[in-house]
Scaffold this active site. Sequence first.
Site, short mmCIF file in Angstrom:
data_model
loop_
_atom_site.label_atom_id
_atom_site.label_comp_id
_atom_site.label_asym_id
_atom_site.label_seq_id
_atom_site.Cartn_x
_atom_site.Cartn_y
_atom_site.Cartn_z
N HIS A 301 -46.57 -43.38 -39.05
CA HIS A 301 -45.18 -44.31 -39.24
C HIS A 301 -44.29 -43.01 -38.42
O HIS A 301 -44.38 -42.03 -38.36
CB HIS A 301 -45.17 -44.03 -40.15
CG HIS A 301 -43.89 -45.66 -40.47
ND1 HIS A 301 -42.53 -44.97 -40.10
CD2 HIS A 301 -44.12 -46.68 -40.69
CE1 HIS A 301 -41.42 -46.76 -40.81
NE2 HIS A 301 -42.80 -46.55 -40.56
N ASP A 358 -48.50 -51.18 -44.32
CA ASP A 358 -49.30 -52.24 -44.21
C ASP A 358 -50.94 -51.41 -44.45
O ASP A 358 -51.72 -52.05 -45.15
CB ASP A 358 -49.91 -52.02 -42.60
CG ASP A 358 -48.45 -52.88 -42.18
OD1 ASP A 358 -48.53 -53.82 -42.60
OD2 ASP A 358 -47.99 -52.51 -41.45
N1 ACO Z 1 -55.24 -41.79 -37.35
C1 ACO Z 1 -55.29 -41.11 -36.55
N2 ACO Z 1 -54.44 -39.94 -35.85
C2 ACO Z 1 -53.42 -40.20 -35.88
C3 ACO Z 1 -53.18 -41.68 -36.55
C4 ACO Z 1 -53.05 -42.33 -37.17
N3 ACO Z 1 -53.35 -43.22 -37.84
N4 ACO Z 1 -51.39 -41.79 -36.58
C5 ACO Z 1 -51.39 -40.73 -35.36
N5 ACO Z 1 -52.09 -40.17 -35.64
C6 ACO Z 1 -51.53 -38.80 -34.83
C7 ACO Z 1 -51.91 -38.47 -32.97
O1 ACO Z 1 -53.57 -38.75 -32.77
C8 ACO Z 1 -50.86 -37.63 -32.96
O2 ACO Z 1 -51.76 -36.26 -33.31
P1 ACO Z 1 -51.78 -34.63 -31.95
O3 ACO Z 1 -50.60 -34.32 -32.27
O4 ACO Z 1 -53.12 -33.97 -32.22
O5 ACO Z 1 -51.66 -35.51 -30.35
C9 ACO Z 1 -49.93 -37.29 -34.40
O6 ACO Z 1 -50.33 -37.65 -35.29
C10 ACO Z 1 -48.56 -37.97 -34.18
O7 ACO Z 1 -48.63 -38.87 -33.46
P2 ACO Z 1 -48.12 -39.99 -32.66
O8 ACO Z 1 -48.80 -40.68 -32.60
O9 ACO Z 1 -47.56 -39.66 -31.60
O10 ACO Z 1 -46.74 -40.84 -33.90
P3 ACO Z 1 -45.69 -42.33 -33.83
O11 ACO Z 1 -45.22 -41.56 -34.31
O12 ACO Z 1 -46.14 -42.31 -32.02
O13 ACO Z 1 -46.88 -43.39 -33.84
C11 ACO Z 1 -47.83 -44.81 -35.75
C12 ACO Z 1 -46.55 -43.60 -34.74
C13 ACO Z 1 -47.52 -45.76 -34.30
C14 ACO Z 1 -47.90 -45.65 -36.83
C15 ACO Z 1 -49.42 -44.51 -35.60
O14 ACO Z 1 -48.88 -43.61 -36.74
C16 ACO Z 1 -49.66 -45.37 -35.37
O15 ACO Z 1 -50.84 -45.69 -34.34
N6 ACO Z 1 -50.87 -45.31 -36.91
C17 ACO Z 1 -51.98 -46.81 -36.98
C18 ACO Z 1 -51.50 -47.66 -37.19
C19 ACO Z 1 -50.28 -48.62 -38.11
O16 ACO Z 1 -50.89 -48.30 -38.94
N7 ACO Z 1 -49.42 -48.98 -37.62
C20 ACO Z 1 -48.24 -49.29 -38.88
C21 ACO Z 1 -47.17 -48.54 -38.86
S1 ACO Z 1 -45.67 -49.68 -39.31
C22 ACO Z 1 -45.15 -50.52 -39.46
O17 ACO Z 1 -44.83 -50.90 -38.40
C23 ACO Z 1 -44.76 -51.26 -40.18
#
Ligand code: ACO
Length: 422
Positions: A301, A358
């Site tokens: 998140h 979610d």
């Molecule tokens: N699975 C694997 N790796 C992940 C995940 C995941 N679900 N989420 C983040 N990471 C990793 C990234 O690859 C990144 O790794 P790195 O530092 O080695 O490059 C690190 O964790 C940070 O992730 P970011 O994408 O930079 O974090 P950001 O804050 O931009 O994204 C997000 C948050 C979009 C929710 C992300 O965690 C994601 O894509 N999750 C899956 C989709 C999801 O569940 N979305 C619902 C969000 S809640 C809502 O909207 C109600």
Amino acid sequence: MNETVEIKIGEESFKLPVIVGSYQEKGIDISKLRGMSGYVTLDTGFKNTGSTRSTITFIDGEKGILEHRGYRIEQLAENSSFLEIVYLLFHEKLPNTAELAEFEQAIKDHTGLPAQIRDVLNALPDDLHPMGMLSVMLNSLPGFMPESLDSWTDEAIRWKTIYTLLANMPVMAAYIYRRQKGLEYIDPDTSLGYVENFLNMTFGSADAKLVESLDTLLILHADHEQNCSASTARFVGSSHVNLFAAIGAANNALWGPLHGGANQKVLEMLEAIRQDGGDADKYIQKAKDKSDPFRLMGFGHRVYKNYDPRARVIKKYVDQVLDSLNLEDPVVDIAKGLEQAALNDEYFAQRKLFPNVDFYSGIIYRALGIPVNMFTVMFALGRLPGWIAQWKEMRENGEPIGRPRQIYTGETTRDYVELGQR
Ligand code: ACO
């Protein structure tokens, strides 16, 4: 003495005010920076940028705290009804009995859509995603209420627009469900409660236990401060477009798989894992592999770097709902196994990736009989009051039209070359 920070650019120093929030969180006010120094700030994705001051919702992502108007989400989910929370978001306080009754009545009085809205829905391609269908209907509503084109200036019109949206979002969601299934539409029945009416329009009946579970799910989704869709409602609304259009835009933002669309993706992922033999570890490895685009949906998140408090409440409900329906869902064990494996894995621990709202909500929606591609519509149903409250606050504060700056990195001025000469 108000706190300031000083930034030094070359030989010059600039003092910038510090804005302090209710919980002592601090922000540097850069609104005069460009005028003073010629510099702008750059923060793609707004990871460090506050877009507004708000009194609606507070999140402490590090501690996993969510509050609306000062009330903890756990207490609200335990004790309130969804419409009480809607009132709280709009009016800054919980309603007393008379206020709640009046509010509920106002919503009932605005329930019901013109028959043409069904024609609009019927005319859409069968393969359009339910979120697309919902957006089309939302954007059609000003056609049936032209006075809403200015949804703000006149207070009576403002509230008529707000009540019309709240009252009819469940009607539209139920219509979408019935259209997908090729079933006759069921008219709203305002002798029923808000959630009861929705379930009745959708399935033709409304079990009391399901009403309670769905009511709680809607509460958990009601608002989440400046997320992508709420920011969209504020941003698009800042152009003074009508409220229906601002909410339609927010709805489109929610559709995305990185936002509200994640609940659909979670269930699809759990199903895929089940069909692939249920090996959670294999998918944990895939999620960690940077050459693999797979992400563990429902994990991570932007704000929570701890367990999402809403996920904690929902997780409790999963077993309760399945038990009360006498259902077993094989993906529940897969979800729990996946969560455990991820929580014990260094990759997820280091990045502070925890289950979000979610991760478990889809399992409950599925138990309620809601098809997977309708999950994000259910999210929209819950989030609608948050979008409206955020829009309302933005207009009340008289915020200017949203118009970010950029750092231009393209070609500098060059001469036009005639078509034949290129
Ligand atoms: N699975 C694997 N790796 C992940 C995940 C995941 N679900 N989420 C983040 N990471 C990793 C990234 O690859 C990144 O790794 P790195 O530092 O080695 O490059 C690190 O964790 C940070 O992730 P970011 O994408 O930079 O974090 P950001 O804050 O931009 O994204 C997000 C948050 C979009 C929710 C992300 O965690 C994601 O894509 N999750 C899956 C989709 C999801 O569940 N979305 C619902 C969000 S809640 C809502 O909207 C109600």
